[in-house]
Structures are given as structure tokens and as C-alpha cells.
Design an enzyme around this catalytic site. Structure first.
Site, PDB file in Angstrom:
ATOM      1  N   CYS A   1     -16.447  46.346  -6.807  1.00 12.54           N
ATOM      2  CA  CYS A   1     -16.566  44.849  -5.844  1.00 12.54           C
ATOM      3  C   CYS A   1     -17.688  44.419  -5.991  1.00 12.54           C
ATOM      4  CB  CYS A   1     -16.066  45.370  -4.311  1.00 12.54           C
ATOM      5  SG  CYS A   1     -15.717  43.895  -3.451  1.00 12.54           S
ATOM      6  N   HIS A   2     -18.713  44.267  -4.749  1.00  9.93           N
ATOM      7  CA  HIS A   2     -19.860  43.622  -5.085  1.00  9.93           C
ATOM      8  C   HIS A   2     -21.055  44.890  -5.049  1.00  9.93           C
ATOM      9  CE1 HIS A   2     -17.826  40.359  -2.742  1.00  9.93           C
ATOM     10  NE2 HIS A   2     -18.634  39.794  -3.194  1.00  9.93           N
TER      11      HIS A   2
END
Length: 207
Positions: free
Chosen positions: A132-133
Site C-alpha cells: 500500500c503506502h
């Protein structure tokens, strides 16, 4: 109430049969996170590694506990910090996991001890997994250039500008780096990180 999802007992005295059923036996994996971490991206990889025999350690700039979230905005449980990042060094670990959520990676990449900790893994060519991030912190640690990787789509420009080759795939393994896009990819991410960490000899074997 604090979440109790992690096995902090080391695995010792393993046999060949143990290696087959617990491919991460004897390995210690750091999970770097802070407040705002996406809960499922913290717990599912940790549980997969624990099932494979690993000892997981939550490393954080936060003190005491970290607040996990669902979809960035809904608080879930709190998880105890096992080791302050200021006291953490890559040489004590066999690998690193960088969970997502928007807030946690954004704080991590602005913390000099967190960036130093991740950079130690990069410079030692130790395996790293990010979802994800999570790859945001890799940018600041110099761990993106020359790699093919994926992430949450909004990081595409950041990762490309940092010298990475971004692709839209559920999981990407490039050398000693595994990346995925979002929680829906955990079914592919978790087996990939177990395979990654199992493919590298444990530092414990040389202690």
C-alpha cells in the site's frame, strides 16, 4: 484494549521437518509502523509469518502502543510496541515489513530514525516487504531506484521519480523486495513475503 496478535517467542532447536512446515523458523522479522497503520496490513502478514515460524517485532517511533485503523479513518485496536526505533538496527533482524495506511508511512518517512533503520536494510541487502503506502519510507531510505515495484496508485509518481519502475500488479517480487498494492492483495502478498524471507539465510545461523 491492546491487540494480542503476535507471537514473541523465538523458535529454537528446529529440525529439517520443522524447516519444511515452518520455513521461517529461527528468523526475526521487524514490522515498522506507527499510529494510523492499516490494521489488516499489520496483522495478516504478522500472522502469516508467525504461522511459518518467525518471531515478529513491532518497531515504532511511538511509545507504548500504536493505534491501528481501518480504511484510514476508523480506529480499531491498539498494539504494543516491542522496540523503539531509536534502539533498532537491521543487523538484529532477518527482514523488514512496511505496512500501509496513509498516516503511518507518512510519519515514518519524516522520522530520521525510521529512515535510518530502513536504510540499514537497504544497504545490507536484507529482504524488505512493503504494501500500500508502505513504499513511501523506502523512497527516503534510497531503496527504490532500479527496482520494479507496486503500491497504492497515488504513489506511482513518487516511486517513478525516485527511480523505480511502477507496475499495477497484486504482488511484485524484485530481488529482495516484495510489494503489493492494497489489502485486497494480502492473499498474494503474505505467501510472497514468507517465500522471500525463507529464501535468505537466517542471521541467527551465524550468531
Amino acid at each position: 484494549m491492546a491487540g494480542q496478535m503476535f507471537n514473541t517467542a523465538s523458535t529454537q532447536g528446529t529440525t529439517h521437518a520443522d524447516d519444511m512446515t515452518h520455513p521461517l523458523a529461527g528468523r526475526t522479522i521487524a514490522i515498522l509502523a506507527t499510529d494510523g497503520v492499516e490494521e489488516i496490513e499489520l496483522t495478516e502478514p504478522a500472522n502469516a509469518m508467525k504461522k511459518a515460524g518467525a518471531h515478529t517485532v513491532i518497531v515504532s517511533p511511538a511509545k507504548g502502543e500504536i493505534q491501528a485503523m481501518q480504511a484510514d479513518v476508523n480506529p480499531t485496536r491498539r498494539y504494543p510496541v516491542d522496540l523503539p526505533v531509536r534502539d533498532a538496527h537491521a543487523q538484529a533482524f532477518d527482514g523488514l515489513v512496511l505496512p500501509g495506511g496513509t498516516t503511518s508511512p507518512d510519519h515514518l518517512r519524516m522520522d530520521e530514525n525510521c529512515v535510518r533503520f530502513v536504510r540499514e536494510f537497504v544497504e545490507a541487502d536484507k529482504p524488505i516487504a512493503a504494501i500500500c503506502h508502505g513504499p513511501w519510507t523506502l523512497i527516503n531510505a534510497g531503496g527504490v531506484r532500479g527496482h520494479t515495484l507496486t503500491s497504492w496508485p497515488s504513489l506511482r509518481a513518487d516511486l517513478t521519480n525516485a527511480g523505480g519502475h511502477w507496475v499495477d500488479q497484486e504482488v511484485v517480487t524484485d530481488g529482495r523486495l516484495v510489494t503489493s498494492r492494497n489489502p485486497h492483495d494480502l492473499k498474494a502478498f503474505c505467501p510472497a513475503i514468507v517465500a522471500l524471507f525463507a529464501s535468505v539465510p537466517s542471521h541467527a545461523a551465524t550468531r
